[in-house]
Scaffold this active site. Structure first.
Site, mmCIF file in Angstrom:
data_model
loop_
_atom_site.group_PDB
_atom_site.id
_atom_site.type_symbol
_atom_site.label_atom_id
_atom_site.label_comp_id
_atom_site.label_asym_id
_atom_site.label_seq_id
_atom_site.Cartn_x
_atom_site.Cartn_y
_atom_site.Cartn_z
ATOM 1 N N ASP A 33 0.979 -1.030 0.013
ATOM 2 C CA ASP A 33 -0.059 -0.093 0.058
ATOM 3 C C ASP A 33 0.877 1.334 0.121
ATOM 4 O O ASP A 33 1.806 1.466 0.732
ATOM 5 C CB ASP A 33 -1.037 0.069 1.176
ATOM 6 C CG ASP A 33 -2.123 1.060 1.116
ATOM 7 O OD1 ASP A 33 -1.750 2.412 1.083
ATOM 8 O OD2 ASP A 33 -3.062 0.737 1.038
ATOM 9 N N ILE A 34 0.387 2.339 -0.863
ATOM 10 C CA ILE A 34 1.421 3.516 -0.658
ATOM 11 C C ILE A 34 1.250 4.380 0.390
ATOM 12 O O ILE A 34 1.897 5.274 0.842
ATOM 13 C CB ILE A 34 1.052 4.263 -2.143
ATOM 14 C CG1 ILE A 34 -0.310 4.845 -2.084
ATOM 15 C CG2 ILE A 34 1.429 3.497 -3.449
ATOM 16 C CD1 ILE A 34 -0.671 5.687 -3.540
ATOM 17 N N HIS A 101 -10.515 -4.437 -3.405
ATOM 18 C CA HIS A 101 -8.912 -4.674 -2.768
ATOM 19 C C HIS A 101 -9.097 -5.213 -1.255
ATOM 20 O O HIS A 101 -10.015 -4.412 -0.698
ATOM 21 C CB HIS A 101 -8.121 -3.592 -3.056
ATOM 22 C CG HIS A 101 -8.485 -2.324 -2.799
ATOM 23 N ND1 HIS A 101 -9.372 -1.538 -3.039
ATOM 24 C CD2 HIS A 101 -8.014 -1.604 -1.318
ATOM 25 C CE1 HIS A 101 -9.516 -0.431 -2.512
ATOM 26 N NE2 HIS A 101 -8.698 -0.561 -1.493
ATOM 27 N N HIS A 103 -7.206 -5.282 2.076
ATOM 28 C CA HIS A 103 -6.190 -4.808 3.072
ATOM 29 C C HIS A 103 -5.794 -5.855 4.074
ATOM 30 O O HIS A 103 -6.472 -6.688 4.500
ATOM 31 C CB HIS A 103 -6.685 -3.660 3.934
ATOM 32 C CG HIS A 103 -6.945 -2.567 3.124
ATOM 33 N ND1 HIS A 103 -5.848 -1.235 2.660
ATOM 34 C CD2 HIS A 103 -8.242 -2.053 2.533
ATOM 35 C CE1 HIS A 103 -6.577 -0.490 2.180
ATOM 36 N NE2 HIS A 103 -7.947 -0.649 1.917
#
Length: 145
Positions: A33-34, A101, A103
């Site tokens: 993750d960014i 998506h 996490h």
């Protein structure tokens, strides 16, 4: 079907050279993750474009399980203890990218105050993997009534 304007479609199809794919299967990819909420924060992104968990039904429960298992196996390979991991999904309108998506955030216990709010299980905006499967089961039973 991939959408050319969807960043996660571009990443999952290998068209984004700036994203390192940590794992790839026929169904999904895993990458960092960014904006990490903890030391290890990865996303499992489906190759098929689904806008969100709300666009799935009871038949997709196995997909949720495969995403979770893929993330578990990846984290295990990174030496991350599976006891302190949060797996889950945001629900619209609380998602930044409209592409399904999951996490995986570890260690969960080291998340900051704001991250604990943003990724708060059982909330209107975030569902754990278990809550997502229950949500899909209830959605199916509601539709069949």
């Amino acid at each position: 079907m991939a959408l050319s304007s969807c960043i996660f479609c571009n990443i999952s199809s290998g068209q984004d050279s700036g994203t390192v794919l940590e794992t790839e299967t026929d169904e999904f990819v895993i990458f960092k993750d960014i904006r990490p909420a903890s030391q290890h924060h990865y996303l499992a992104v489906t190759k098929q474009h689904f806008p969100s968990l709300k666009d799935l039904d009871n038949s997709h429960q196995d997909l949720i399980s495969r995403l979770e298992e893929g993330l578990r196996e990846f984290l295990k390979g990174q030496g991350v203890c599976s006891e302190d991991v949060l797996f889950g999904f945001h629900l619209p309108p609380f998602i930044s990218v409209r592409h399904l998506h999951m996490h995986a955030i570890a260690p969960r216990s080291e998340m900051g105050f704001l991250s604990r709010l943003v990724f708060r299980p059982s909330s209107v905006w975030f569902k754990t993997a278990d809550e997502a499967r229950l949500y899909l089961a209830q959605k199916k039973s509601l539709q069949s009534n």
